[in-house]
Design an enzyme around this catalytic site. Sequence first.
Site, PDB file in Angstrom:
ATOM      1  N   VAL A   1      11.530 -19.107 115.297  1.00 30.86           N
ATOM      2  CA  VAL A   1      11.718 -20.531 114.917  1.00 30.86           C
ATOM      3  C   VAL A   1      12.203 -21.252 115.971  1.00 30.86           C
ATOM      4  O   VAL A   1      11.512 -22.351 116.255  1.00 30.86           O
ATOM      5  CB  VAL A   1      12.752 -20.699 113.875  1.00 30.86           C
ATOM      6  CG1 VAL A   1      12.888 -22.275 113.310  1.00 30.86           C
ATOM      7  CG2 VAL A   1      12.436 -19.851 112.531  1.00 30.86           C
ATOM      8  N   GLU A  11      18.135 -28.851 106.424  1.00 29.07           N
ATOM      9  CA  GLU A  11      17.104 -28.445 105.473  1.00 29.07           C
ATOM     10  C   GLU A  11      16.437 -26.994 105.453  1.00 29.07           C
ATOM     11  O   GLU A  11      15.921 -26.694 104.716  1.00 29.07           O
ATOM     12  CB  GLU A  11      15.926 -29.699 105.706  1.00 29.07           C
ATOM     13  CG  GLU A  11      14.741 -29.779 104.658  1.00 29.07           C
ATOM     14  CD  GLU A  11      15.109 -30.040 103.146  1.00 29.07           C
ATOM     15  OE1 GLU A  11      15.262 -29.115 102.470  1.00 29.07           O
ATOM     16  OE2 GLU A  11      15.850 -30.931 102.966  1.00 29.07           O
ATOM     17  N   GLY A  70       5.507  -7.409 108.888  1.00 31.04           N
ATOM     18  CA  GLY A  70       6.456  -8.616 109.444  1.00 31.04           C
ATOM     19  C   GLY A  70       7.106  -9.300 108.333  1.00 31.04           C
ATOM     20  O   GLY A  70       8.165 -10.222 108.522  1.00 31.04           O
ATOM     21  N   GLU A 110      12.293  -6.542 107.387  1.00 28.77           N
ATOM     22  CA  GLU A 110      12.666  -6.031 108.472  1.00 28.77           C
ATOM     23  C   GLU A 110      12.801  -4.614 108.230  1.00 28.77           C
ATOM     24  O   GLU A 110      12.709  -4.239 107.294  1.00 28.77           O
ATOM     25  CB  GLU A 110      14.385  -6.460 108.674  1.00 28.77           C
ATOM     26  CG  GLU A 110      14.545  -8.018 108.816  1.00 28.77           C
ATOM     27  CD  GLU A 110      14.117  -8.565 110.285  1.00 28.77           C
ATOM     28  OE1 GLU A 110      13.735  -7.663 111.064  1.00 28.77           O
ATOM     29  OE2 GLU A 110      13.680  -9.838 110.268  1.00 28.77           O
ATOM     30  N   ASP A 170      20.494 -12.390 101.060  1.00 28.53           N
ATOM     31  CA  ASP A 170      19.893 -13.445 101.621  1.00 28.53           C
ATOM     32  C   ASP A 170      19.620 -14.445 100.469  1.00 28.53           C
ATOM     33  O   ASP A 170      20.245 -15.597 100.527  1.00 28.53           O
ATOM     34  CB  ASP A 170      18.563 -12.974 102.093  1.00 28.53           C
ATOM     35  CG  ASP A 170      17.513 -14.422 102.450  1.00 28.53           C
ATOM     36  OD1 ASP A 170      17.918 -14.862 103.630  1.00 28.53           O
ATOM     37  OD2 ASP A 170      16.935 -14.776 101.705  1.00 28.53           O
ATOM     38  N   LYS A 201      21.745 -18.534  99.992  1.00 30.44           N
ATOM     39  CA  LYS A 201      20.835 -19.698  99.480  1.00 30.44           C
ATOM     40  C   LYS A 201      21.470 -20.081  98.185  1.00 30.44           C
ATOM     41  O   LYS A 201      21.443 -21.458  98.110  1.00 30.44           O
ATOM     42  CB  LYS A 201      19.564 -19.392  99.640  1.00 30.44           C
ATOM     43  CG  LYS A 201      18.936 -18.944 100.915  1.00 30.44           C
ATOM     44  CD  LYS A 201      17.564 -18.469 100.757  1.00 30.44           C
ATOM     45  CE  LYS A 201      16.888 -18.142 102.497  1.00 30.44           C
ATOM     46  NZ  LYS A 201      15.743 -17.312 102.316  1.00 30.44           N
TER      47      LYS A 201
END
Length: 443
Positions: free
Chosen positions: A18, A131, A189, A192, A203, A207
Amino acid sequence: MTADYRRLRVALLGAGAVGAQVANLLRTHADELADRAGAALDLVGIAVRDVDAPRDVDLPRELLTADAEKLVVGADIVIELMGGIEPARSLILQAIGAGADVVTANKALLATHGPELFEAADQVGASVHYEAAVAGAIPIIRPLRDSLAGDRVHRIMGIVNGTTNYILDRMDREGSDFADVLADAQRLGYAEADPTADVEGYDAAQKAAILASLAFHTSVPIEAVHREGITAIDKGVMDAARHAGYVIKLLAVCERLTGRDELSPAGEAVSARVYPALVPREHPLASVHGANNAVFVQAEAAGNLMFYGAGAGGVQTASAVLGDVVSAARRHIAGGVGVGESTRANLPVVEIGVVTTRYQITLEVADEPGVLAIVAGILAEGRVSIATMEQTVVREANGQGGLARIVIGTHTAVERDLSETVDRLQASDVVERVVSVLRVEGD
């Protein structure tokens, strides 16, 4: 805005998938971003662990530095894309202390230290923008924080992890095994080498904590989010779900619970939880395929809202990051203090045991007379009402004892009652094993 406003210094921490795309877009789209922000955005440096490491995007060598602390000093906007807790937390606090606005995509940091960061920003009138921390390119943070600030959000159901959605979607549509699809996801991909954070729901839980805190104006710590993963979902469970008209999705469910005096003095509380759930095939979330994300919001006045799109990817997530950078730049130009987080509702966050929903229970039982009556009696004793029941033969008797699989759909039940009932079923002499217990959401 003013055309001759000074150039804003932008520091970038991290140049991974990113970060490298953010750096590239800041440089290649500099004129467009300046027009939108009202001032030129100068990328003054990129902090990395190894300045000589190979990267997907060709970045000027002179911008790279291993001295992150020095870089954040004097920056107007600091973009944190390092990930992890430390040194990201310390660097963000240092940047805020120096008067910079911060843009981050660090869900783990926000879920564990969000209140600390927001409080630090409030003290100096800065802003923390995030965001990209939830659902990648999908705009969901601003709608919850700003657009729906005057509404009353009742519920959020989100597919917020692309890896698990890819796995469950292929298992559903192709009848593939979990292990085979996981291996494909790793090769492509999407997952992981160690997929634990994704497949065990960590994860998504991070969130969920962020979404619940925003939606209900209440600080929801990560420790308060109930979490289950998808590793117990096998082909048999998928087949049963499909036969019953459902698709299985790993959902982050954030809910405002009302109308029950035991929840709080005001009769309201917040629940945040992550688990694989049965979603009716006609529900919008059922049509979210591949590695995409979607967030379904139910608000009192606005009604049902659906946000859908790419939940990951370097370029896609960079889009959300740059949107925050432009917002931060506009604040600098307009002046005034940053927009703080609203957590003043202070609703209690309750454990999953008080939640009510419907369930599908799959059992393997002895295939002999009277078994169904025993199972029905255990459910009735536990205040769990049967809506549907279907039995199929797994193994004919043939002298060694027959085995049957029972799939039970329940009416609405309290989670604590259901859990205790499942324990009694597991202990029963007629039950070989409890194959799965799945909640039903969205019907």
